[in-house]
Design an enzyme around this catalytic site. Structure first.
Site, mmCIF file in Angstrom:
data_model
loop_
_atom_site.group_PDB
_atom_site.id
_atom_site.type_symbol
_atom_site.label_atom_id
_atom_site.label_comp_id
_atom_site.label_asym_id
_atom_site.label_seq_id
_atom_site.Cartn_x
_atom_site.Cartn_y
_atom_site.Cartn_z
ATOM 1 N N GLY A 65 0.825 -1.136 -0.018
ATOM 2 C CA GLY A 65 0.073 -0.176 -0.043
ATOM 3 C C GLY A 65 0.900 1.146 0.058
ATOM 4 O O GLY A 65 1.886 1.453 -0.494
ATOM 5 N N LEU A 66 0.229 2.237 0.857
ATOM 6 C CA LEU A 66 0.990 3.627 0.921
ATOM 7 C C LEU A 66 1.271 4.169 -0.563
ATOM 8 O O LEU A 66 2.188 4.789 -1.085
ATOM 9 C CB LEU A 66 2.405 3.340 1.502
ATOM 10 C CG LEU A 66 2.281 2.878 2.982
ATOM 11 C CD1 LEU A 66 3.714 2.992 3.605
ATOM 12 C CD2 LEU A 66 1.450 3.844 3.899
ATOM 13 N N CYS A 67 0.268 3.950 -1.456
ATOM 14 C CA CYS A 67 0.528 4.666 -3.002
ATOM 15 C C CYS A 67 -0.906 5.335 -3.223
ATOM 16 O O CYS A 67 -1.367 5.382 -4.300
ATOM 17 C CB CYS A 67 0.843 3.364 -3.756
ATOM 18 S SG CYS A 67 -0.165 1.760 -3.705
ATOM 19 N N GLY A 68 -1.432 5.989 -2.122
ATOM 20 C CA GLY A 68 -2.662 6.694 -2.664
ATOM 21 C C GLY A 68 -3.671 5.853 -3.145
ATOM 22 O O GLY A 68 -4.101 4.839 -2.290
ATOM 23 N N PHE A 122 -4.229 4.492 -5.832
ATOM 24 C CA PHE A 122 -3.793 3.692 -6.653
ATOM 25 C C PHE A 122 -4.571 2.196 -6.860
ATOM 26 O O PHE A 122 -5.003 1.961 -7.664
ATOM 27 C CB PHE A 122 -2.229 2.932 -6.908
ATOM 28 C CG PHE A 122 -1.431 2.296 -7.747
ATOM 29 C CD1 PHE A 122 -1.445 2.756 -8.919
ATOM 30 C CD2 PHE A 122 -1.428 0.948 -7.664
ATOM 31 C CE1 PHE A 122 -0.995 2.029 -10.020
ATOM 32 C CE2 PHE A 122 -1.051 -0.022 -8.775
ATOM 33 C CZ PHE A 122 -0.674 0.597 -9.835
#
Length: 284
Positions: free
Chosen positions: A84-87, A89
Site C-alpha cells: 500500500g502507501l500509494c494513494g 492507486f
C-alpha cells in the site's frame, strides 16, 4: 510542553521515513519506465502483425478469434500492487472492478488476481478466484506473464470463460494513473471499413494459418505483460507522489507543533516572571 516536544520528534521521524520512501520510489520508477518504454516497439509491431494476419484467415482456424454466441462467464485479470502507501492507486482498480461486476451482474465471474491488494479485496467479497499471483513485489518478468497468460487462455479454450478482460492502472504520467478495463479475448480487430485504410498484402512464410496459431498466444502474453509493466510504473509514480505529499504535510505539522510549543514555553516563562514579581511585591 513535554508532550508537544515528543510529538514533534515523532513527526520528524515519520518525515524521514516518507522522504526516504519517496526517493526509493523515484529510483524504481525510472527503471520501471525504462522497461515499459523498451517494450513499446515490440508491442506495437506484434499488434500490427497479428491484426494484419487475422484479416487474411478464417476466424474458425483459431478459437481465440471466435466470439462466443452467448456470454455467460467472464474472466477478469485484476492487477494491483502487493503493498500500500500509494494513494488511491489500488482503490481505483478495485472500485472499477466492482463497477464492472455490477454492470455484468447476470454473468458468472472467474478471477485471476495479480497483486496482494486486489486479491485481498476480492477475497473479502467471496468472489471465485481461479488463480492468484502475489508477493512479486513489482518484479514480474515476461516468464511470469506467460504463466498468467497461459492460465487465462486455458480457461478460454476449455470454455470455462467466454470473454477475458484486464482491470489495471494505465500509466499516463508520473502524476496520473487511470484505472482501465481492457478486453483481451476473443481478439477483435478493426476492419478495413472501420479504419478507412486499405490492407497491404504480404507474402508469408509459413502460411498465414500456421503463423496465426503460433503468434496469437505470444500476443496475448505480451499484452498482459504490457499491462503489468504499466501497472508497476504507475504504482511507483503513485507512491512517490503520496510520499511527497506525506513529507510536505509532516513539514506543515512540525511548523504548527513548533509554534504551539513556543507559545506554551512563552506562557510558562511569563507565568514564572509574574510569580517572581508578585513575590517581590509581597516582600515589600
Amino acid at each position: 510542553m513535554r508532550d508537544i516536544k515528543r510529538k514533534i520528534g515523532s513527526v520528524k521521524n515519520t518525515q524521514k521515513i516518507t522522504n526516504a520512501m519517496k526517493m526509493v520510489s523515484a529510483a524504481k520508477l525510472r527503471r520501471a519506465q525504462e522497461a515499459m518504454e523498451a517494450a513499446l516497439p515490440y508491442a506495437d509491431k506484434i499488434y500490427e502483425v497479428v491484426q494484419n494476419i487475422s484479416k487474411r484467415v478464417n476466424p474458425e482456424i483459431h478459437k481465440l478469434l471466435q466470439p462466443k454466441e452467448e456470454v455467460k462467464n467472464i474472466g477478469v485479470i485484476v492487477i494491483t500492487s502487493d503493498r500500500g502507501l500509494c494513494g488511491a492507486f489500488n482503490s481505483n482498480v478495485n472500485k472499477l472492478f466492482s463497477q464492472f461486476r455490477r454492470e455484468h451482474s447476470d454473468k458468472d465471474f472467474k478471477l485471476i488476481c495479480v497483486g496482494k491488494n486486489g486479491y485481498e479485496y476480492v477475497k473479502r467479497r467471496d468472489y471465485e478466484i481461479e488463480e492468484k499471483y502475489i508477493s512479486f513485489g513489482g518484479k514480474i518478468t515476461y516468464d511470469d506473464a506467460i504463466t498468467i497468460g497461459d492460465s487465462a487462455v486455458k480457461l478460454f479454450n476449455d470454455d470455462e470463460i467466454d470473454e477475458l478482460y484486464v482491470v489495471y492502472n494505465e500509466f499516463k504520467s508520473v502524476a496520473s494513473q487511470i484505472a482501465k478495463v481492457k478486453k483481451i479475448l476473443p481478439l477483435d480487430f478493426e476492419t478495413e471499413e472501420e479504419t478507412g485504410e486499405s490492407v497491404v498484402d504480404y507474402l508469408y512464410e509459413p502460411d498465414p494459418n500456421t503463423l496465426v496459431k503460433e503468434i496469437i498466444p505470444r500476443f496475448i502474453n505480451f499484452t498482459i505483460y504490457s499491462c503489468i509493466l504499466e501497472s508497476v510504473a504507475g504504482e511507483h509514480g503513485a507512491r512517490m507522489a503520496a510520499m511527497d505529499n506525506a513529507t510536505r504535510n509532516a513539514g506543515e505539522m512540525i511548523k504548527k507543533l513548533t509554534l504551539n510549543y513556543n507559545k506554551a514555553r512563552q506562557a510558562a516563562i511569563t507565568t514564572e516572571i509574574l510569580d517572581i514579581v508578585n513575590g517581590a511585591e509581597a516582600l515589600k
